[in-house]
Write an enzyme that holds these catalytic residues in place. Structure first.
Site, PDB file in Angstrom:
ATOM      1  CE1 TYR A  79       2.457  -0.579   1.981  1.00  0.00           C
ATOM      2  CE2 TYR A  79       4.253  -1.367   0.601  1.00  0.00           C
ATOM      3  CZ  TYR A  79       3.773  -0.506   1.566  1.00  0.00           C
ATOM      4  OH  TYR A  79       4.597   0.429   2.117  1.00  0.00           O
ATOM      5  CG  HIS A  81      -4.452   1.904  -0.942  1.00  0.00           C
ATOM      6  ND1 HIS A  81      -5.575   2.581  -1.347  1.00  0.00           N
ATOM      7  CD2 HIS A  81      -3.463   2.835  -0.928  1.00  0.00           C
ATOM      8  CE1 HIS A  81      -5.279   3.849  -1.562  1.00  0.00           C
ATOM      9  NE2 HIS A  81      -4.014   4.025  -1.315  1.00  0.00           N
ATOM     10  CE1 TYR A 132       5.391   1.162  -1.673  1.00  0.00           C
ATOM     11  CE2 TYR A 132       7.249   2.205  -2.786  1.00  0.00           C
ATOM     12  CZ  TYR A 132       6.743   1.226  -1.941  1.00  0.00           C
ATOM     13  OH  TYR A 132       7.582   0.296  -1.393  1.00  0.00           O
ATOM     14  CG  ASN A 173       0.606   8.652  -2.781  1.00  0.00           C
ATOM     15  OD1 ASN A 173      -0.424   7.989  -2.692  1.00  0.00           O
ATOM     16  ND2 ASN A 173       1.185   9.198  -1.743  1.00  0.00           N
ATOM     17  CG  ASP A 226      -8.587   1.704  -2.277  1.00  0.00           C
ATOM     18  OD1 ASP A 226      -7.770   1.838  -3.218  1.00  0.00           O
ATOM     19  OD2 ASP A 226      -8.563   2.414  -1.262  1.00  0.00           O
ATOM     20  CG  ASN A 268      -3.118  10.691  -2.334  1.00  0.00           C
ATOM     21  OD1 ASN A 268      -3.649  11.782  -2.547  1.00  0.00           O
ATOM     22  ND2 ASN A 268      -2.696  10.340  -1.142  1.00  0.00           N
TER      23      ASN A 268
END
Length: 185
Positions: A11, A16, A64, A66, A91, A112
């Site tokens: 990632y 994100h 993560y 969320n 972001d 989230n």
């Protein structure tokens, strides 16, 4: 100062993860290294902004996106930092690429990570430094868009924009929200 993102090399350069990119640059500027305290699912770096400047605690949740709120709330209690002194760097789909905006409180706009922070901190009254990533082209799912790498054209300006975001974040800490907004908006 909380950089929002997702852990792991998969990632690292996704839209994100812009919060992580800014947090990494801030850590470099203050000469701090991220470490992983025991019993905390986050990387933390501490230092001062300039000689005798304000103390800065940088956080990159290693959950993560969320689930970012849990580690942030735990560290907020540990360091005795109220929500109004937390700056979340994230972001934002509703801003064009590279547009920077800051504000105190507000809604989560479908983000989230912010939703998790708000729930875990039991407050919406934390600062947000928003980095525009724009809307996805055509009918692409926004979740797929933020979980994809920046385009070649975007990457040309990315280092500059991350640097400008770090400047904006430092200004929020040293000068306050309104003067920083007046300069960077």
């Amino acid at each position: 100062m909380v950089g929002l993102g997702n852990p792991g090399p998969k990632y690292a350069r996704h839209r994100h993860n812009v919060g992580f990119l800014v947090a990494d640059l801030l850590a470099e500027r203050i000469g701090a290294r991220f470490s992983r305290p025991k019993r905390v699912v986050a990387e933390v770096a501490e230092g001062r902004l300039g000689l005798g400047g304000p103390r800065l605690v940088l956080v990159k949740p290693m959950t993560y996106m969320n689930l970012s709120g849990g580690p942030v709330a735990g560290l907020s209690r540990f360091y005795k930092i109220p929500p109004a002194r937390i700056v979340a760097i994230h972001d934002d789909l509703d801003l064009g690429y590279g547009t920077l905006r800051a504000k105190l409180g507000g809604g989560e706009g479908g983000h989230n990570g912010l939703r998790s922070l708000t729930k875990s901190l039991a407050s919406k009254d934390y600062l947000r430094l928003r980095f525009g990533v724009g809307r996805p082209p055509g009918r692409q799912d926004p979740a797929d868009w933020v979980l994809s790498d920046f385009s070649a054209a975007e990457r040309k300006d990315l280092d500059y924009l991350v640097d400008r975001s770090a400047d904006f974040a430092e200004s929020i800490i040293t000068k306050g929200l309104e003067p920083a907004q007046n300069h960077y908006h």
